[in-house]
Enzyme design. Sequence first.
Site, PDB file in Angstrom:
ATOM      1  CG  LEU A  72      -1.757  -1.260   1.458  1.00 55.67           C
ATOM      2  CD1 LEU A  72      -2.459  -1.182   2.806  1.00 55.67           C
ATOM      3  CD2 LEU A  72      -2.769  -1.424   0.329  1.00 55.67           C
ATOM      4  CB  SER A 108       8.501  -0.854   2.198  1.00 57.37           C
ATOM      5  OG  SER A 108       8.381  -0.520   0.845  1.00 57.37           O
ATOM      6  CB  ILE A 119      -0.046  -5.057   5.518  1.00 54.74           C
ATOM      7  CG1 ILE A 119      -1.227  -6.029   5.712  1.00 54.74           C
ATOM      8  CG2 ILE A 119      -0.505  -3.752   4.900  1.00 54.74           C
ATOM      9  CD1 ILE A 119      -1.893  -6.473   4.421  1.00 54.74           C
ATOM     10  CD  GLU A 120       6.382  -3.404   0.301  1.00 56.56           C
ATOM     11  OE1 GLU A 120       7.316  -2.706  -0.128  1.00 56.56           O
ATOM     12  OE2 GLU A 120       5.985  -4.442  -0.272  1.00 56.56           O
ATOM     13  CB  VAL A 121       2.645   0.860   4.922  1.00 58.30           C
ATOM     14  CG1 VAL A 121       2.153   2.284   4.682  1.00 58.30           C
ATOM     15  CG2 VAL A 121       1.519  -0.011   5.474  1.00 58.30           C
TER      16      VAL A 121
END
Length: 346
Positions: A72, A108, A119-121
């Site tokens: 994301l 990230s 979940i990668e932000v």
Amino acid sequence: MIDRLDHLVLTVRDLEATCQFYERVLGMQVVTFDHGRRALHFGQQKINLHLAGHEFEPKARHPQPGSADLCLIAAVPLEQVMEKLTASGVAIEVGPVYRTGAAGPIRSVYVRDPDHNLIEVAEYVQAAEPLAKEAAVTEISRVLQQRPPGIMGAQQVGEFGILLPLVKMDDGKLGVLFEKRASTMRRQANEICFPGGRAEKSDESKWATARRETSEELGVPPENIHFVGELDWLTGPGRAVIYPFVGFVEGIADMKPNPDEVGEVFVISLERLAAAKPSTYTSSLVTEPEEDFPYHLIPGGKRYPWRTGKVEHLFYELDGRVIWGLTARVLAHFLERLPGEGWSCK
């Protein structure tokens, strides 16, 4: 052909826990649609939620909570994201680290949601500090990142799409369809091959090339030719690049092969081909420069140690027919991908 991702589906164990996490921690908006279905909205996309065991149809073949891996892009600086994660009691599993996103380098952090999906932000970053000061280098980087890598020189020497056609035989088993090129063809007359030909600018993809050529050569409607899979690319004579595909062709009983290109069509059962063992022979590759070659420009001149090599040639001999060359290479490569003994050909 494809512009963007509109939505994706997560299969979850607990709808409420998932909604709370994405809303409280990542700031997404929980929305309800279609008589009670739940989704997570952000930007111009959304994530639809399916409760495990109560999925909506149609659904993935094997929906499984905790099997997703998403990246994301944050709307705020990554430091602000990290502060929010820490304040919410969410552990950062990895990061911050540098990765490569769809449009360039990203920075990230990785966390887990309630189902342990990864979940990668991330945030997009400018080029490294030394590069950021060099406008020309930055522009070169932008240009290179906007193009997909390919095979050098392929467009100059020719790109071809070919199809290995799977068909249903009279006994219900799968077979592979072959063509024997027309005797009037200028090149490779009377040789056995798969349908295919040179890519045209109007082809949307190399699969479209293989499908179009197969339709033209066999005289079957394009809608009867179905994509099964793609094989490894290979280079052919003159450094042409070959893109082989596997397809399932319906309605071969009604096909009308083009007599200008196809002299004969025949089918050999997949079971029999899988059991066949091709003969192997080799030929040598030797570099022979032209008479005007500038030997004075290279170290060693005429004594330059050119590399030599060998090419492996496969020969299948079945029913008095010989399958060799690129056709045999593609066939062998395909057969090597099949499961071991005992698999069903029906």
